[in-house]
Design a protein around this motif. Structure first.
Motif, PDB file in Angstrom:
ATOM      1  N   LEU A 134      -8.118   1.224   6.509  1.00  0.00           N
ATOM      2  CA  LEU A 134      -8.479   2.289   7.445  1.00  0.00           C
ATOM      3  C   LEU A 134      -7.298   3.220   7.710  1.00  0.00           C
ATOM      4  O   LEU A 134      -7.454   4.447   7.766  1.00  0.00           O
ATOM      5  N   LEU A 135      -6.125   2.629   7.853  1.00  0.00           N
ATOM      6  CA  LEU A 135      -4.945   3.454   8.082  1.00  0.00           C
ATOM      7  C   LEU A 135      -4.599   4.281   6.851  1.00  0.00           C
ATOM      8  O   LEU A 135      -4.112   5.411   6.957  1.00  0.00           O
ATOM      9  N   SER A 136      -4.853   3.708   5.669  1.00  0.00           N
ATOM     10  CA  SER A 136      -4.618   4.481   4.439  1.00  0.00           C
ATOM     11  C   SER A 136      -5.556   5.679   4.373  1.00  0.00           C
ATOM     12  O   SER A 136      -5.161   6.773   3.934  1.00  0.00           O
ATOM     13  N   GLN A 170       2.919  14.353  -1.892  1.00  0.00           N
ATOM     14  CA  GLN A 170       2.657  13.446  -0.783  1.00  0.00           C
ATOM     15  C   GLN A 170       1.211  12.944  -0.815  1.00  0.00           C
ATOM     16  O   GLN A 170       0.935  11.763  -0.603  1.00  0.00           O
ATOM     17  N   LEU A 171       0.284  13.844  -1.127  1.00  0.00           N
ATOM     18  CA  LEU A 171      -1.125  13.466  -1.191  1.00  0.00           C
ATOM     19  C   LEU A 171      -1.369  12.460  -2.313  1.00  0.00           C
ATOM     20  O   LEU A 171      -2.127  11.497  -2.147  1.00  0.00           O
ATOM     21  N   LEU A 176      -2.567   6.763  -4.052  1.00  0.00           N
ATOM     22  CA  LEU A 176      -2.199   5.503  -4.705  1.00  0.00           C
ATOM     23  C   LEU A 176      -2.189   4.352  -3.706  1.00  0.00           C
ATOM     24  O   LEU A 176      -2.670   3.251  -3.988  1.00  0.00           O
ATOM     25  N   GLU A 177      -1.639   4.606  -2.536  1.00  0.00           N
ATOM     26  CA  GLU A 177      -1.610   3.584  -1.495  1.00  0.00           C
ATOM     27  C   GLU A 177      -3.024   3.217  -1.062  1.00  0.00           C
ATOM     28  O   GLU A 177      -3.325   2.048  -0.785  1.00  0.00           O
ATOM     29  N   LEU A 370       5.408   8.283  10.320  1.00  0.00           N
ATOM     30  CA  LEU A 370       4.210   7.707  10.935  1.00  0.00           C
ATOM     31  C   LEU A 370       3.561   6.680  10.024  1.00  0.00           C
ATOM     32  O   LEU A 370       3.168   5.590  10.467  1.00  0.00           O
ATOM     33  N   ILE A 371       3.437   7.008   8.746  1.00  0.00           N
ATOM     34  CA  ILE A 371       2.833   6.068   7.796  1.00  0.00           C
ATOM     35  C   ILE A 371       3.655   4.785   7.718  1.00  0.00           C
ATOM     36  O   ILE A 371       3.120   3.671   7.709  1.00  0.00           O
TER      37      ILE A 371
END
Length: 405
Positions: A134-136, A170-171, A176-177, A370-371
């Protein structure tokens, strides 16, 4: 933990309307269907059978003998032989079997504790993987927002195309994450299904961990209850088993007596006589001395193993509590300051970039911060969960332990 749980919980509700698997449901399913626990439960019946067999006395023996094979002159003898155990062998066998029966009950309790801990670990592993996914997704939304903002300023001629390239990089990293998070969630879900011992097609996700982890008792209280743990009780009972086995081996030194009664009939003399006999081995060479020595050394070994288990448990409890306290301190720091500050920094940097006050590197730096903070927060929750599971594995139900005095 409140910040992330409410945050992730809202996303879960929006993502899926399917029913969520709760911790209680996972535990009930595991206790009912886990094949390892089902196999362990049969040990109780096995021990009962061994105890019953140990109390039985030897069967009598019937023998028939003929002297001289000629019909008119042969002598036939029919005897009933009854072995009589001496030296308390039967009582010693019962003692050994009774100890094994008690050990089977404690071993089942220990395996239930282990299964409970495995289910909790797998459940929170699935919950953590779900939250990480969810955070990803939220990080993806954040990165996509950065791309849109950068592209808008590029189109208006206020920023260099390099800013757009940085936003795209960055996107890509966030995507990938996200794929890694999706893979990890599927793996965590499979591990949960495996430890539960049954497929769970009615559930597509686990609950959002709204049921918080219980408070872990202090070290002094846990160490005071260490003798009550299934592992140490089992180790103590294994000492008793070895001592009982030693007693049985000592009883085996005394030979058994065989009493014989029968009747002998002579065809030649046409006469029947009664026969009575006693027999006993002479313990001249074999006095069971080797088995006695081995049993005594096994008893010594069991005492040392018990002491080693206690030392290991005390060390594990202390290190686990240290891990618990450290992880909870980190969680509180993230809840109170780090996550709110990191989110505020992203919002400020993004608004400032839109107004031309900051460059896009500031936005990227704030996003990455933040990530990273979110990932560290989830890691702290995972470490706290791991500490809780280790206490569960040792003591059983931590909540019941906390309520008891």
């Amino acid at each position: 933990m409140t910040c992330l749980l409410s945050w992730a919980g809202a996303s879960v509700a929006a993502a899926s309307a399917s029913p969520a698997l709760t911790m209680d449901q996972a535990l009930q399913t595991a206790f009912a269907n886990n094949p390892d626990l089902a196999a362990a439960q049969w040990e109780i019946g096995i021990a009962q059978g061994d105890r019953q067999q140990a109390g039985l006395i030897p069967n009598p023996e019937v023998s028939w003998e003929a002297e001289d094979t000629r019909r008119n002159s042969r002598t036939t003898t029919v005897k009933l032989n009854q072995p009589i155990e001496l030296g308390g062998k039967r009582g010693a066998r019962i003692d050994v079997a009774s100890r094994a029966q008690d050990a089977a009950g404690i071993e089942l309790e220990r395996k239930r504790n282990v299964l409970r801990a495995d289910v909790i670990q797998a459940f929170y592993g699935a919950s953590t993987a779900q939250q990480r996914l969810l955070l990803s997704r939220q990080s993806l939304e954040l990165a996509e927002r950065g791309v849109r903002v950068a592209q808008g300023r590029i189109n208006s001629g206020k920023s260099s195309p390099v800013e757009g390239t940085r936003a795209e990089v960055q996107l890509s990293e966030v995507r990938l994450e996200l794929r890694r998070a999706e893979r990890d969630e599927a793996s965590a879900w499979q591990q949960l299904v495996q430890v539960m011992g049954a497929p769970v097609p009615d559930f597509a996700r686990v609950s959002d961990s709204a049921r918080s982890m219980p408070a872990v008792p202090p070290a002094s209280r846990l160490l005071a209850r260490i003798e009550d743990t299934a592992e140490l009780r089992l180790a103590k009972l294994q000492i008793d088993q070895r001592e009982a086995s030693l007693g049985l081996e000592k009883a085996q030194r005394i030979p058994d007596l065989t009493v014989s009664v029968g009747s002998q009939y002579s065809e030649l003399e046409r006469e029947r006589v009664n026969v009575v006999g006693l027999s006993m081995p002479i313990p001249l060479f074999n006095r069971n001395q080797g088995n006695i020595l081995a049993a005594a050394r096994r008893a010594d070994q069991a005492r040392d193993l018990r002491n080693a288990s206690e030392l290991r448990l005390r060390t594990d409890i202390q290190t686990t509590l240290d891990q618990w306290l450290t992880a909870n301190t980190e969680i509180q720091s993230f809840d109170r300051s780090i996550l709110p500050a990191a989110q505020s920094a992203v919002d400020t940097a993004t608004r400032g970039f839109e107004m031309g006050k900051f460059n896009f590197l500031d936005v990227l730096d704030a996003q990455r911060t933040l990530i990273s903070a979110r990932a560290q927060y989830i890691q702290a929750i995972a470490e706290a969960t791991d500490a809780w599971v280790r206490i569960e594995r040792i003591f059983g139900d931590v909540e019941a332990l906390t309520r008891s005095r």
